[in-house]
Design a protein around this motif. Structure first.
Motif, PDB file in Angstrom:
ATOM      1  N   GLN A 181     -13.071  64.758  11.498  1.00 54.51           N
ATOM      2  CA  GLN A 181     -14.375  65.425  11.505  1.00 54.51           C
ATOM      3  C   GLN A 181     -15.379  64.628  12.342  1.00 54.51           C
ATOM      4  OE1 GLN A 181     -16.083  66.002   7.613  1.00 54.51           O
ATOM      5  NE2 GLN A 181     -17.948  66.933   8.426  1.00 54.51           N
ATOM      6  N   MET A 182     -15.387  63.309  12.174  1.00 57.13           N
ATOM      7  CA  MET A 182     -16.288  62.453  12.941  1.00 57.13           C
ATOM      8  C   MET A 182     -16.046  62.623  14.443  1.00 57.13           C
ATOM      9  SD  MET A 182     -16.467  58.289  13.031  1.00 57.13           S
ATOM     10  CE  MET A 182     -17.968  57.727  12.255  1.00 57.13           C
ATOM     11  N   ILE A 183     -14.793  62.572  14.842  1.00 53.87           N
ATOM     12  CA  ILE A 183     -14.434  62.711  16.254  1.00 53.87           C
ATOM     13  C   ILE A 183     -14.767  64.124  16.737  1.00 53.87           C
ATOM     14  CG2 ILE A 183     -12.523  62.657  17.913  1.00 53.87           C
ATOM     15  CD1 ILE A 183     -13.414  59.889  16.802  1.00 53.87           C
ATOM     16  N   GLY A 184     -14.474  65.119  15.908  1.00 51.88           N
ATOM     17  CA  GLY A 184     -14.759  66.509  16.260  1.00 51.88           C
ATOM     18  C   GLY A 184     -16.238  66.782  16.492  1.00 51.88           C
ATOM     19  N   GLU A 185     -17.074  66.050  15.798  1.00 53.08           N
ATOM     20  CA  GLU A 185     -18.527  66.195  15.950  1.00 53.08           C
ATOM     21  C   GLU A 185     -19.072  65.338  17.089  1.00 53.08           C
ATOM     22  OE1 GLU A 185     -20.090  65.129  12.119  1.00 53.08           O
ATOM     23  OE2 GLU A 185     -19.444  67.011  11.186  1.00 53.08           O
ATOM     24  N   GLY A 186     -18.175  64.686  17.812  1.00 54.14           N
ATOM     25  CA  GLY A 186     -18.618  63.857  18.928  1.00 54.14           C
ATOM     26  C   GLY A 186     -18.968  62.435  18.540  1.00 54.14           C
ATOM     27  N   GLY A 187     -18.673  62.061  17.309  1.00 53.35           N
ATOM     28  CA  GLY A 187     -18.953  60.707  16.841  1.00 53.35           C
ATOM     29  C   GLY A 187     -17.914  59.717  17.355  1.00 53.35           C
ATOM     30  N   VAL A 188     -18.331  58.493  17.524  1.00 50.32           N
ATOM     31  CA  VAL A 188     -17.437  57.413  17.930  1.00 50.32           C
ATOM     32  C   VAL A 188     -17.572  56.321  16.878  1.00 50.32           C
ATOM     33  CG1 VAL A 188     -16.939  55.691  19.694  1.00 50.32           C
ATOM     34  CG2 VAL A 188     -17.761  57.956  20.364  1.00 50.32           C
ATOM     35  N   PRO A 189     -16.473  55.925  16.266  1.00 54.57           N
ATOM     36  CA  PRO A 189     -16.585  54.889  15.234  1.00 54.57           C
ATOM     37  C   PRO A 189     -17.052  53.562  15.816  1.00 54.57           C
ATOM     38  CG  PRO A 189     -14.284  55.437  15.639  1.00 54.57           C
ATOM     39  CD  PRO A 189     -15.107  56.362  16.468  1.00 54.57           C
ATOM     40  N   ASN A 190     -18.012  52.945  15.143  1.00 54.64           N
ATOM     41  CA  ASN A 190     -18.412  51.604  15.566  1.00 54.64           C
ATOM     42  C   ASN A 190     -17.324  50.627  15.132  1.00 54.64           C
ATOM     43  OD1 ASN A 190     -19.002  50.614  12.852  1.00 54.64           O
ATOM     44  ND2 ASN A 190     -20.820  51.891  12.930  1.00 54.64           N
ATOM     45  N   VAL A 191     -17.486  49.384  15.488  1.00 54.98           N
ATOM     46  CA  VAL A 191     -16.437  48.401  15.258  1.00 54.98           C
ATOM     47  C   VAL A 191     -16.186  48.156  13.761  1.00 54.98           C
ATOM     48  CG1 VAL A 191     -17.906  46.351  15.404  1.00 54.98           C
ATOM     49  CG2 VAL A 191     -15.518  46.215  16.119  1.00 54.98           C
ATOM     50  N   VAL A 192     -17.205  48.254  12.930  1.00 52.96           N
ATOM     51  CA  VAL A 192     -17.010  48.054  11.484  1.00 52.96           C
ATOM     52  C   VAL A 192     -16.191  49.205  10.907  1.00 52.96           C
ATOM     53  CG1 VAL A 192     -18.184  47.867   9.256  1.00 52.96           C
ATOM     54  CG2 VAL A 192     -19.084  46.644  11.227  1.00 52.96           C
ATOM     55  N   VAL A 193     -16.497  50.424  11.330  1.00 57.06           N
ATOM     56  CA  VAL A 193     -15.724  51.581  10.874  1.00 57.06           C
ATOM     57  C   VAL A 193     -14.286  51.466  11.371  1.00 57.06           C
ATOM     58  CG1 VAL A 193     -15.462  54.085  11.099  1.00 57.06           C
ATOM     59  CG2 VAL A 193     -17.723  53.103  10.651  1.00 57.06           C
ATOM     60  N   SER A 194     -14.111  51.083  12.629  1.00 57.96           N
ATOM     61  CA  SER A 194     -12.764  50.911  13.175  1.00 57.96           C
ATOM     62  C   SER A 194     -11.987  49.865  12.378  1.00 57.96           C
ATOM     63  CB  SER A 194     -12.831  50.502  14.641  1.00 57.96           C
ATOM     64  OG  SER A 194     -13.392  51.532  15.418  1.00 57.96           O
ATOM     65  N   HIS A 195     -12.646  48.763  12.032  1.00 61.49           N
ATOM     66  CA  HIS A 195     -12.023  47.712  11.224  1.00 61.49           C
ATOM     67  C   HIS A 195     -11.543  48.289   9.885  1.00 61.49           C
ATOM     68  CE1 HIS A 195     -11.592  43.761   9.239  1.00 61.49           C
ATOM     69  NE2 HIS A 195     -12.223  44.329   8.226  1.00 61.49           N
ATOM     70  N   CYS A 196     -12.404  49.058   9.229  1.00 63.37           N
ATOM     71  CA  CYS A 196     -12.045  49.656   7.938  1.00 63.37           C
ATOM     72  C   CYS A 196     -10.876  50.625   8.082  1.00 63.37           C
ATOM     73  CB  CYS A 196     -13.245  50.375   7.330  1.00 63.37           C
ATOM     74  SG  CYS A 196     -14.574  49.281   6.809  1.00 63.37           S
ATOM     75  N   LEU A 197     -10.881  51.414   9.143  1.00 62.60           N
ATOM     76  CA  LEU A 197      -9.790  52.360   9.384  1.00 62.60           C
ATOM     77  C   LEU A 197      -8.474  51.623   9.647  1.00 62.60           C
ATOM     78  CD1 LEU A 197     -11.708  54.886  11.651  1.00 62.60           C
ATOM     79  CD2 LEU A 197     -10.684  55.427   9.423  1.00 62.60           C
ATOM     80  N   VAL A 198      -8.522  50.588  10.456  1.00 60.69           N
ATOM     81  CA  VAL A 198      -7.321  49.806  10.751  1.00 60.69           C
ATOM     82  C   VAL A 198      -6.741  49.234   9.465  1.00 60.69           C
ATOM     83  CG1 VAL A 198      -6.506  47.645  11.817  1.00 60.69           C
ATOM     84  CG2 VAL A 198      -7.862  49.275  13.159  1.00 60.69           C
ATOM     85  N   HIS A 199      -7.600  48.671   8.624  1.00 59.96           N
ATOM     86  CA  HIS A 199      -7.118  48.109   7.355  1.00 59.96           C
ATOM     87  C   HIS A 199      -6.485  49.185   6.481  1.00 59.96           C
ATOM     88  CE1 HIS A 199      -8.159  43.806   6.857  1.00 59.96           C
ATOM     89  NE2 HIS A 199      -8.843  44.060   7.956  1.00 59.96           N
ATOM     90  N   ARG A 200      -7.148  50.306   6.365  1.00 61.13           N
ATOM     91  CA  ARG A 200      -6.636  51.358   5.476  1.00 61.13           C
ATOM     92  C   ARG A 200      -5.311  51.920   5.978  1.00 61.13           C
ATOM     93  NH1 ARG A 200      -8.274  54.562   1.150  1.00 61.13           N
ATOM     94  NH2 ARG A 200      -6.310  55.477   0.487  1.00 61.13           N
ATOM     95  N   PHE A 201      -5.234  52.262   7.260  1.00 63.95           N
ATOM     96  CA  PHE A 201      -3.999  52.827   7.784  1.00 63.95           C
ATOM     97  C   PHE A 201      -2.862  51.802   7.757  1.00 63.95           C
ATOM     98  CE2 PHE A 201      -6.755  56.047  10.098  1.00 63.95           C
ATOM     99  CZ  PHE A 201      -6.401  57.096   9.244  1.00 63.95           C
ATOM    100  N   SER A 202      -3.168  50.532   7.986  1.00 61.20           N
ATOM    101  CA  SER A 202      -2.139  49.482   7.903  1.00 61.20           C
ATOM    102  C   SER A 202      -1.613  49.358   6.481  1.00 61.20           C
ATOM    103  CB  SER A 202      -2.699  48.130   8.357  1.00 61.20           C
ATOM    104  OG  SER A 202      -2.989  48.140   9.715  1.00 61.20           O
ATOM    105  N   GLN A 203      -2.522  49.382   5.508  1.00 62.95           N
ATOM    106  CA  GLN A 203      -2.112  49.287   4.104  1.00 62.95           C
ATOM    107  C   GLN A 203      -1.194  50.438   3.721  1.00 62.95           C
ATOM    108  OE1 GLN A 203      -5.841  49.323   2.041  1.00 62.95           O
ATOM    109  NE2 GLN A 203      -6.157  47.119   2.236  1.00 62.95           N
ATOM    110  N   GLU A 204      -1.459  51.590   4.290  1.00 62.83           N
ATOM    111  CA  GLU A 204      -0.667  52.778   3.958  1.00 62.83           C
ATOM    112  C   GLU A 204       0.610  52.885   4.789  1.00 62.83           C
ATOM    113  OE1 GLU A 204      -1.338  54.736   1.429  1.00 62.83           O
ATOM    114  OE2 GLU A 204      -3.192  53.659   0.985  1.00 62.83           O
ATOM    115  N   GLY A 205       0.780  51.977   5.755  1.00 59.12           N
ATOM    116  CA  GLY A 205       1.987  51.984   6.566  1.00 59.12           C
ATOM    117  C   GLY A 205       1.967  52.960   7.728  1.00 59.12           C
ATOM    118  N   ASP A 206       0.812  53.512   8.043  1.00 58.71           N
ATOM    119  CA  ASP A 206       0.684  54.439   9.169  1.00 58.71           C
ATOM    120  C   ASP A 206       0.394  53.619  10.423  1.00 58.71           C
ATOM    121  OD1 ASP A 206       0.194  56.445  10.986  1.00 58.71           O
ATOM    122  OD2 ASP A 206      -1.080  57.614   9.638  1.00 58.71           O
TER     123      ASP A 206
END
Length: 195
Positions: A59-84
């Motif tokens: 949704q964020m990307i679809g609305e033209g949003g770009v994750p800042n580095v803190v959001v990217s950090h959180c996403l990397v951690h979450r997806f890594s924890q989940e094995g994606d």
């Protein structure tokens, strides 16, 4: 939005997380939508399901949003924890493309994710790639790799990894020494049993 992202990246680069979040909050009057999206993503990463995270990100990307580095950090951690790991690597590449060199706290999550999936060689390759890009590893970058190599009984690769770490002036902690000694003891026991 560039000055906003540059400010956040500056704090991230210095591992000053609380100040990065404070700066993000102070930017709310200037960039209300970007700040709202950021805090929503951080919250979903912490509390939501993986599907919630993916939906919010899309949704964020679809609305033209770009994750800042803190959001990217959180996403990397979450997806890594989940094995994606594929999604995780895409996020890391997006960070680098936007000029954000991941700090060790971010790329260590990727290395740990690979190790949890029994893909230690992928973790080692990722570490090498990050170092070539200018990212600086720390002890936590090597610890899961040494642990996995030791459990596998691959003393040669464990020793090589350990040696590379020491060459980079990273002081091994007690768990790293234990992993190496455990691996050596397995190899020694195997050699004794063969004789």
């Amino acid at each position: 939005v560039d000055p906003y992202n540059s400010g956040i990246y500056g704090f991230y680069n210095e591992n000053r997380w609380e100040e990065a979040l404070e700066f993000l909050l102070k930017m709310e009057n200037l960039f209300p939508r970007a700040v709202e999206r950021s805090f929503k993503m951080i919250s979903v990463c912490e509390k939501g399901s993986v599907e919630d995270v993916k939906t919010a990100y899309d949704q964020m990307i679809g609305e033209g949003g770009v994750p800042n580095v803190v959001v990217s950090h959180c996403l990397v951690h979450r997806f890594s924890q989940e094995g994606d790991m594929e999604e995780t690597l895409e996020l890391i590449n997006d960070m680098v493309t936007r000029g954000y060199l991941p700090q060790s706290s971010t790329f260590n999550a990727v290395i740990l994710g690979f190790c949890k999936q029994d893909r230690v060689m992928n973790g080692m390759k990722f570490l090498e790639d990050m170092a070539e890009r200018g990212c600086v590893p720390d002890g936590e970058s090597y610890n899961p790799l040494l642990g996995e190599l030791s459990v596998k009984g691959d003393f040669q690769k464990a020793w090589l990894t350990f040696s590379r770490m020491v060459e980079k002036s990273i002081v091994p902690d007690s768990s790293m020494w234990r992993s190496l000694m455990y691996c050596l003891s397995q190899e020694t026991a195997f050699s004794i049993n063969i004789d």
